[in-house]
Write an enzyme that holds these catalytic residues in place. Structure first.
Site, PDB file in Angstrom:
ATOM      1  CG  LEU A   1      -1.719  -1.184   1.580  1.00  0.00           C
ATOM      2  CD1 LEU A   1      -2.534  -0.932   2.842  1.00  0.00           C
ATOM      3  CD2 LEU A   1      -2.640  -1.537   0.437  1.00  0.00           C
TER       4      LEU A   1
ATOM      5  CE  LYS B   1       5.869  -2.366   2.279  1.00  0.00           C
ATOM      6  NZ  LYS B   1       5.787  -1.107   3.056  1.00  0.00           N
TER       7      LYS B   1
ATOM      8  CD  GLU C   1      -3.678   3.727  -9.063  1.00  0.00           C
ATOM      9  OE1 GLU C   1      -2.613   4.307  -9.426  1.00  0.00           O
ATOM     10  OE2 GLU C   1      -4.491   4.220  -8.284  1.00  0.00           O
TER      11      GLU C   1
ATOM     12  CB  CYS D   1      -3.266   8.070  -8.490  1.00  0.00           C
ATOM     13  SG  CYS D   1      -4.824   7.254  -8.072  1.00  0.00           S
TER      14      CYS D   1
ATOM     15  CD  GLU E   1       1.777  10.702  -9.661  1.00  0.00           C
ATOM     16  OE1 GLU E   1       0.579  10.416  -9.614  1.00  0.00           O
ATOM     17  OE2 GLU E   1       2.683   9.878  -9.368  1.00  0.00           O
TER      18      GLU E   1
HETATM   19  O1  TXE Z   1       6.070   5.522  -3.345  1.00  0.00           O
HETATM   20  P1  TXE Z   1       6.594   4.013  -3.391  1.00  0.00           P
HETATM   21  P2  TXE Z   1       6.528   6.763  -2.447  1.00  0.00           P
HETATM   22  C1  TXE Z   1       3.905   8.449  -6.515  1.00  0.00           C
HETATM   23  C2  TXE Z   1       3.946   9.952  -6.257  1.00  0.00           C
HETATM   24  C3  TXE Z   1       4.945  10.063  -5.163  1.00  0.00           C
HETATM   25  C4  TXE Z   1       5.943   8.996  -5.549  1.00  0.00           C
HETATM   26  C5  TXE Z   1       6.823   8.445  -4.456  1.00  0.00           C
HETATM   27  O2  TXE Z   1       4.398  10.623  -7.414  1.00  0.00           O
HETATM   28  O3  TXE Z   1       5.529  11.343  -5.093  1.00  0.00           O
HETATM   29  O4  TXE Z   1       5.136   7.945  -6.047  1.00  0.00           O
HETATM   30  O5  TXE Z   1       6.042   7.987  -3.352  1.00  0.00           O
HETATM   31  C6  TXE Z   1       6.592   0.029  -0.986  1.00  0.00           C
HETATM   32  N1  TXE Z   1       9.359  -3.751  -3.113  1.00  0.00           N
HETATM   33  N2  TXE Z   1       2.819   7.803  -5.803  1.00  0.00           N
HETATM   34  O6  TXE Z   1       8.021   6.818  -2.318  1.00  0.00           O
HETATM   35  O7  TXE Z   1       8.057   3.933  -3.211  1.00  0.00           O
HETATM   36  C7  TXE Z   1       6.663   1.113   0.065  1.00  0.00           C
HETATM   37  O8  TXE Z   1       7.172   0.588   1.276  1.00  0.00           O
HETATM   38  C8  TXE Z   1       8.140  -3.789  -2.575  1.00  0.00           C
HETATM   39  C9  TXE Z   1       1.622   7.538  -6.558  1.00  0.00           C
HETATM   40  O9  TXE Z   1       5.759   6.707  -1.187  1.00  0.00           O
HETATM   41  O10 TXE Z   1       6.028   3.438  -4.630  1.00  0.00           O
HETATM   42  C10 TXE Z   1       5.196   1.519   0.133  1.00  0.00           C
HETATM   43  O11 TXE Z   1       4.475   0.591   0.928  1.00  0.00           O
HETATM   44  N3  TXE Z   1       7.535  -2.708  -2.047  1.00  0.00           N
HETATM   45  C11 TXE Z   1       0.698   6.648  -5.839  1.00  0.00           C
HETATM   46  C12 TXE Z   1       4.739   1.405  -1.321  1.00  0.00           C
HETATM   47  O12 TXE Z   1       5.695   0.550  -1.949  1.00  0.00           O
HETATM   48  C13 TXE Z   1       8.194  -1.536  -2.075  1.00  0.00           C
HETATM   49  C14 TXE Z   1       0.617   6.730  -4.386  1.00  0.00           C
HETATM   50  C15 TXE Z   1       4.669   2.728  -2.089  1.00  0.00           C
HETATM   51  O13 TXE Z   1       5.934   3.346  -2.087  1.00  0.00           O
HETATM   52  C16 TXE Z   1       9.488  -1.436  -2.634  1.00  0.00           C
HETATM   53  C17 TXE Z   1       1.907   6.973  -3.754  1.00  0.00           C
HETATM   54  C18 TXE Z   1      10.063  -2.611  -3.180  1.00  0.00           C
HETATM   55  N4  TXE Z   1      11.277  -2.605  -3.740  1.00  0.00           N
HETATM   56  C19 TXE Z   1       2.932   7.531  -4.476  1.00  0.00           C
HETATM   57  N5  TXE Z   1       9.892  -0.145  -2.536  1.00  0.00           N
HETATM   58  C20 TXE Z   1      -0.589   6.361  -6.503  1.00  0.00           C
HETATM   59  N6  TXE Z   1      -0.575   5.439  -7.474  1.00  0.00           N
HETATM   60  O14 TXE Z   1      -1.618   6.908  -6.152  1.00  0.00           O
HETATM   61  C21 TXE Z   1       8.902   0.536  -1.933  1.00  0.00           C
HETATM   62  N7  TXE Z   1       7.870  -0.295  -1.639  1.00  0.00           N
END
Ligand code: TXE
Length: 479
Positions: free
Chosen positions: A149, A175, A250, A284, A383
């Protein structure tokens, strides 16, 4: 509840269990420490996955309507504690209280909605070429679903992943984001009270690099359902590839809003502003860039700049009536600051905002409007995930659609026009998973939220979202 320094524990096989390592969760509005949550190691993740794996066959054998009853019981408990849960969300994520309450109640409605599918899961009977043969297509659960998430709608996204998974007979390991795990443990506390069989729903908190990576690399996982960034989605796909694990991703958007010269400009201003300040622009599906037709460009820019400038913001717990809270963390704030700086260096004109809002503490940014943007600018392509609206002028609908489609993303889009013919033309030509006409960007639970290009693979909600959590089994029966 804000400064009691709670310690939360993982939820594995129906029990709350200790971990070896913990991380701190802080309030993004003021930096205050809220809680400690586990950083789950590979062994914790394996225990949770084994519990889910072992519980799955018996869970799948229950009638779907019995599985759904647990979701209904949970929905009732969530409604009963809506205000407390909303506060937990606000203090760790920073969204304003009204929106947090909407998120909590929407989550309860979503659980009820997915529970209603229990009596509507349907296979197919297919005509055979052979006399006396029946061909049946059954829908079966996939097995164990790992839900990873983000932090922007952290409470709702638990339900968006676990509800369709459980009603179709899967078991789940969630998670939460390391930024917003508290609400997930509160969700779990309520779920624990409804008597769900042990192992059906498990939670392991931790960061992406250790806990998340361990989840995605395990052969015990049958589907990874992830919402987050493109980079992480790409890493997850690579990790899933070793075991040929199904992924549902997503990955955000860069939603274009097209405002044509016959649009109701006041309606467009109201909807696009709402779409840009909701959750401080960290959504998003919400408008990330505007293409406005030349004839109404000045009027639109003037009105939206004034409307954005009027937005009230601050610490949502200290000032309950404000419209906008902080950004999630230092990284999010720094990203917005740098993007606006580069946009103005590249020639964009600042109509309002453009600065960090100095409120003493927290990650606050002013509501911002940039005009004179061009499609080659970073601000029109990447974004932002903050309360910043870049505007570009176009000559006609076709130019707007061409620019809108020229994007790495393809999640949502919107069009403002009074002409049905132009609206339909835009809907035919625009290459996005969702298009909103004359309304703010927000999907319905009975729709299907899915993007094209780098916005992801698969989708959520409605019948199609439910069936993402199933596989087919075709039986040829000769009698
Ligand atoms: O996202 P991450 P972040 C976009 C938005 C934002 C950017 C960074 O532009 O500024 O992403 O946000 C888990 N293996 N969105 O750094 O890294 C992490 O622990 C497995 C768009 O927060 O993608 C968290 O639970 N899991 C978006 C989840 O991934 C991993 C919403 C999201 O973190 C991992 C949020 C790995 N290697 C951010 N690395 C939307 N689609 O709405 C990280 N995580």
């Amino acid at each position: 509840m804000s400064s009691d320094n709670r310690t939360y524990r993982n939820y594995i096989n129906g029990a709350f269990v200790e971990a070896n390592d913990y991380l701190e969760v802080r309030n993004p509005a003021n930096g205050e420490r809220l809680s400690r949550v586990p950083v789950s190691a590979g062994a914790d993740v394996e225990r949770a996955l084994s519990a889910a794996h072992d519980a799955q066959p018996a869970w799948a054998r229950l009638p779907a309507v019995e599985r759904a009853n647990y979701l209904r019981l949970l929905a009732d408990r969530i409604r009963g504690e809506a205000k407390t849960l909303a506060r937990v969300i606000t203090e760790e994520q920073g969204k304003v209280s009204g929106l947090a309450e909407v998120e909590v109640n929407f989550t309860a409605d979503y659980l009820d909605y997915m529970a209603e599918w229990a009596r509507r899961i349907e296979g197919e009977i297919i005509e055979s070429d052979r006399p006396g043969e029946n061909i049946f297509l059954f829908r079966k659960p996939l097995g164990v679903v790992a839900g990873i998430l983000p932090w922007n709608f952290p409470f709702f996204l638990i339900a968006r992943k676990m509800a369709p998974a459980l009603v179709t007979g899967n078991t789940v390991v969630i998670k939460p984001s390391e930024e917003t795990p508290n609400n997930c443990f509160e969700f779990t506390r309520l779920l624990d009270q409804v008597g769900l069989p042990a192992g059906v729903f498990n939670v392991v908190s931790g960061d992406g690099a250790s806990t998340g990576q361990a989840l995605t690399a395990s052969p015990l996982v049958d589907m990874i359902s992830f919402t987050g960034s493109v980079d992480t989605g790409s890493r997850i796909m690579r990790s899933a590839a070793d075991n040929i694990t199904k992924v549902n991703l997503e990955l955000g958007g860069k939603a274009p809003a097209i405002v044509l010269d016959d649009a109701d400009i006041d309606l467009a201003v109201k909807a696009i502003r709402a779409s840009r300040i909701i959750n401080t622009g960290q959504v998003c599906n919400c408008a990330e860039r505007v293409y406005v037709q030349r004839g109404v460009a000045d009027e639109f820019a003037d009105k939206i700049a004034r409307a954005m400038a009027d937005t009230t913001y601050g610490d949502p717990l200290a000032q309950p009536d404000i419209e906008m809270g902080p950004l999630i963390n230092r990284e999010g704030l720094d990203k917005v600051v740098a993007m606006v700086e580069r946009a103005t260096q590249d020639g964009a004109e600042l109509l309002t905002g453009g600065r960090v809002a100095d409120l003493g503490a927290g990650f606050h940014y002013q509501p911002t409007v940039l005009s004179g943007c061009r499609s080659d600018m970073e601000i029109m392509r990447r974004e932002i995930f903050g309360p910043v609206l870049p505007i570009q002028i176009v000559d006609d609908l076709d130019e707007a659609v061409t620019l809108a489609n020229d994007s790495d993303y393809g999640l949502t889009s919107s069009v403002y026009t009074r002409s049905l013919a132009r609206a339909m033309h835009a809907c035919r030509e625009i290459d996005y998973g969702e298009t909103y006409v004359n309304r703010e960007n927000f999907e319905a639970m009975q729709g299907f939220h899915a993007g094209t290009r780098k916005s992801g693979i698969g989708g959520a909600d409605g019948k199609h979202g439910l069936y993402e959590y199933t596989r087919s089994h075709v039986v040829y029966l000769e009698t």
